[in-house]
Design an enzyme around this catalytic site. Structure first.
Site, PDB file in Angstrom:
ATOM      1  N   THR A  22       0.853  -1.186   0.000  1.00 41.38           N
ATOM      2  CA  THR A  22       0.000   0.000   0.000  1.00 41.38           C
ATOM      3  C   THR A  22       0.892   1.240   0.000  1.00 41.38           C
ATOM      4  OG1 THR A  22      -0.184  -0.072   2.420  1.00 41.38           O
ATOM      5  CG2 THR A  22      -1.907  -1.183   1.174  1.00 41.38           C
ATOM      6  N   ALA A  50      -4.979   3.476  11.324  1.00 39.20           N
ATOM      7  CA  ALA A  50      -5.768   2.256  11.059  1.00 39.20           C
ATOM      8  C   ALA A  50      -6.155   2.081   9.592  1.00 39.20           C
ATOM      9  CB  ALA A  50      -7.016   2.170  11.942  1.00 39.20           C
ATOM     10  N   ALA A  51      -5.609   2.907   8.704  1.00 39.68           N
ATOM     11  CA  ALA A  51      -5.932   2.719   7.275  1.00 39.68           C
ATOM     12  C   ALA A  51      -5.468   1.337   6.817  1.00 39.68           C
ATOM     13  CB  ALA A  51      -5.277   3.815   6.442  1.00 39.68           C
ATOM     14  N   GLY A  52      -4.251   0.967   7.210  1.00 42.97           N
ATOM     15  CA  GLY A  52      -3.726  -0.350   6.836  1.00 42.97           C
ATOM     16  C   GLY A  52      -4.546  -1.474   7.465  1.00 42.97           C
ATOM     17  N   ASP A  53      -4.985  -1.254   8.695  1.00 46.04           N
ATOM     18  CA  ASP A  53      -5.797  -2.278   9.382  1.00 46.04           C
ATOM     19  C   ASP A  53      -7.150  -2.433   8.694  1.00 46.04           C
ATOM     20  OD1 ASP A  53      -3.726  -2.471  11.219  1.00 46.04           O
ATOM     21  OD2 ASP A  53      -4.604  -0.932  12.518  1.00 46.04           O
ATOM     22  N   ARG A 112     -11.938   9.970   8.646  1.00 52.76           N
ATOM     23  CA  ARG A 112     -12.418  10.290  10.000  1.00 52.76           C
ATOM     24  C   ARG A 112     -11.398   9.919  11.069  1.00 52.76           C
ATOM     25  NH1 ARG A 112     -17.350   6.879   7.762  1.00 52.76           N
ATOM     26  NH2 ARG A 112     -16.275   4.902   7.690  1.00 52.76           N
ATOM     27  N   SER A 169     -13.177   4.727  13.062  1.00 50.36           N
ATOM     28  CA  SER A 169     -13.083   5.138  11.647  1.00 50.36           C
ATOM     29  C   SER A 169     -13.293   3.981  10.671  1.00 50.36           C
ATOM     30  CB  SER A 169     -11.705   5.764  11.395  1.00 50.36           C
ATOM     31  OG  SER A 169     -10.693   4.771  11.462  1.00 50.36           O
TER      32      SER A 169
HETATM   33  O1  RIB Z   1      -2.439   0.588  13.053  1.00 53.44           O
HETATM   34  C1  RIB Z   1      -2.926   1.533  13.965  1.00 53.44           C
HETATM   35  C2  RIB Z   1      -2.721   1.037  15.367  1.00 53.44           C
HETATM   36  O2  RIB Z   1      -1.329   0.960  15.630  1.00 53.44           O
HETATM   37  C3  RIB Z   1      -3.270   1.919  16.451  1.00 53.44           C
HETATM   38  O3  RIB Z   1      -4.613   1.649  16.749  1.00 53.44           O
HETATM   39  C4  RIB Z   1      -2.321   1.672  17.605  1.00 53.44           C
HETATM   40  O4  RIB Z   1      -2.895   1.023  18.682  1.00 53.44           O
HETATM   41  C5  RIB Z   1      -1.158   0.881  17.021  1.00 53.44           C
HETATM   42  O5  RIB Z   1      -1.251  -0.451  17.329  1.00 53.44           O
END
Ligand code: RIB
Length: 309
Positions: free
Chosen positions: A216, A245-248, A281, A287
């Site tokens: 990404t 958290a975009a990657g998550d 967001r 988000s």
């Molecule tokens: O990927 C984002 C996350 O990285 C955050 O929520 C934080 O807790 C870290 O683990």
């Protein structure tokens, strides 16, 4: 046949401050009031997959403090199965996050219980459609889970964040490697600043035995290499508020699609849209978009198509 997505990873309480810019070494910068959000790469990916429509369970650990109870309840409220979550004596994981005006973050994680989630804490193995791993729990635990999954023919999606050098034995057990440009550069020891460089690095990583590599690139979209096929998917033009958290979001949405039997191309298109919505967001888990929203966003941007390379 099961469609269960199993996420094995971290849960953190995120403490977030907006800053006009990130401080330099030795510098103090005044920021906003702090906000707290449920986070942690593992928990974020679990919630992202659940909101994308998957049946999800989470393996990991929280501490014996109030944060731990909050993090577990939050997963429960998001429909993630937490039966196998451990409560370990001591503090939960926390993340200290600053977000600047461009939505870019800096994150420091104190692993707490995540760091004490050793292979001995793992529950007995049961079937799953897909296993998601990141690197905020001990590497030995990640390796133990990947080994079990691989032995049973269950595809492993590894998001190597935060990045560390990885043993070849682990990489050969990974079906999908999903990483951002800095993680790709660190793993391949080669610059990843353009889609063309990312394509080269994706192929180099494939040569270590990983069938599918997805890199990404933030505003430049993503590149993927799957067997002999490869491509570039541009990012959706959105107003970036917070990239946390975009990657998550991407990993969870991708796993939800793949576990449901969708093709890689469909899954990439869906996950790319999920990540685009996520950055509009603030916060980690608040988000993460739901499936209906992702589908509506894709329908509204119907001309956004993958370009083969
Ligand atoms: O990927 C984002 C996350 O990285 C955050 O929520 C934080 O807790 C870290 O683990």
């Amino acid at each position: 046949m099961t469609t269960l997505v199993r996420v094995v990873g971290s849960l953190n309480l995120d403490l977030v401050v907006q800053v006009p810019r990130h401080p330099g070494p030795g510098e103090t910068v005044l920021g906003s009031d702090y906000a707290t959000y449920p986070g942690g790469k593992g928990a974020n990916q679990a919630v992202a997959a659940a909101r994308a429509g998957a049946q999800v369970e989470m393996w990991g650990a929280v501490g014996s403090d109030g944060f731990g109870r909050f993090l577990k309840e939050n997963l429960d409220q998001n429909g993630v199965d937490t039966r196998h979550l451990r409560e370990l004596e001591g503090p939960s994981g926390i993340a200290l996050i600053t977000v600047d005006r461009a939505g870019q973050n800096r994150i420091v994680v104190s692993p707490g219980a995540n760091g004490r989630y050793t292979p001995a804490q793992l529950p007995p193995w049961t079937p799953a459609a897909m296993v998601l791993l990141q690197l905020e729990i001990p590497l030995a635990t990640v390796q133990a889970v990947a080994e079990q999954a691989f032995a049973q023919g269950i595809p492993v999606l590894l998001n190597p964040a935060p990045v560390v050098p990885l043993p070849g034995s682990l990489l050969r057990q990974v079906r999908y490697l999903v990483l951002n440009e800095s993680e790709a550069a660190a793993l391949a020891q080669s610059p990843v600043e353009t889609p063309a460089q990312a394509e080269k690095v994706a192929q180099a990583l494939q040569q270590q035995g990983i069938p599918t590599v997805i890199i990404t690139l933030g505003g430049a979209g993503l590149v993927w290499a799957d067997g002999e096929e490869r491509g570039h998917l541009p990012a959706h033009p959105v107003l970036v508020v917070d990239t946390t958290a975009a990657g998550d979001s991407f990993c969870g949405a991708l796993a939800a699609c793949l576990a449901a039997g969708k093709s890689l191309r469909e899954a990439l298109r869906f996950a790319n849209a999920a990540a685009a919505l996520c950055v509009t967001r603030p916060g980690a888990q608040p988000s993460l978009p739901h499936r209906a929203e992702i589908e509506a966003f894709l329908a509204a941007s119907g001309s956004h198509r993958q370009s083969p390379s």
